[in-house]
Design a protein around this motif. Sequence first.
Motif, mmCIF file in Angstrom:
data_model
loop_
_atom_site.group_PDB
_atom_site.id
_atom_site.type_symbol
_atom_site.label_atom_id
_atom_site.label_comp_id
_atom_site.label_asym_id
_atom_site.label_seq_id
_atom_site.Cartn_x
_atom_site.Cartn_y
_atom_site.Cartn_z
ATOM 1 N N VAL A 117 0.869 -1.165 0.000
ATOM 2 C CA VAL A 117 0.000 0.000 0.000
ATOM 3 C C VAL A 117 0.909 1.220 0.000
ATOM 4 N N ARG A 122 -5.364 3.181 0.426
ATOM 5 C CA ARG A 122 -6.137 2.681 1.562
ATOM 6 C C ARG A 122 -6.657 1.288 1.277
ATOM 7 N N LEU A 142 2.978 -1.485 4.330
ATOM 8 C CA LEU A 142 2.257 -0.215 4.368
ATOM 9 C C LEU A 142 3.280 0.905 4.354
ATOM 10 N N SER A 146 -0.165 5.766 4.334
ATOM 11 C CA SER A 146 -1.151 4.812 3.820
ATOM 12 C C SER A 146 -2.012 4.358 4.997
ATOM 13 N N LEU A 148 -4.538 1.034 6.580
ATOM 14 C CA LEU A 148 -5.132 -0.298 6.572
ATOM 15 C C LEU A 148 -6.163 -0.330 7.685
ATOM 16 N N LEU A 172 4.964 -2.259 8.584
ATOM 17 C CA LEU A 172 3.917 -1.258 8.775
ATOM 18 C C LEU A 172 4.541 0.099 9.068
ATOM 19 N N GLY A 174 2.443 2.796 7.906
ATOM 20 C CA GLY A 174 1.233 3.582 7.728
ATOM 21 C C GLY A 174 0.359 3.520 8.970
#
Length: 183
Positions: A117, A122, A142, A146, A148, A172, A174
């Motif tokens: 992402v 999204r 992510l 971004s 999730l 991750l 985001g």
Amino acid sequence: DIPTQLHLYRGTQSCQMANCPPVDPHAHYGDGLQWVVDKGLAIQRGSIHNDEIPVYKLGAGTLRLQGDFVGSGFKAPLEVREGSLQLKATALAAPTTVYGAARLYADGDSWLRSLQVASGGRVHINKANSRAGLTIGQGLQLAAHSQLSLERSADAAHEPVLQMEPQADIRLDGVLLIGLRGE
């Protein structure tokens, strides 16, 4: 020469198995198949076999995939560049990337080989039954900026919304949002 486009109009339902045809590599997104849904919802039912060319989801509308997206090499990417892509009991062997303001929705029992992402993209995963809303086979990434979001009902609070297979990597950077519906 024009690029290969599958232009789906609101309410379109395609039910055949599709094979991705040759493309014009010099056109914008011309190195792959362009799935265009300008507005509304179009549905692709059935399997899509693609070994070699990128596939781009374009247009402000939503494309719902209800079937498998497979190939023997699993190298060609699926890129959600505009609008949204909705997965319903779908397996995507292609590495999948969601860009910019684009969206990806998984409404239950779907599998992705990998999901990236990008900034601004999204992804929303909804737990709809006794299986995970989305299972990731190899990796989830992510990027900064971004998002999730994971949502499930209180009825299935013990079931996973997002499931990672043991060999999958997760990165991750985001925003991760978790929601619970019901009591």
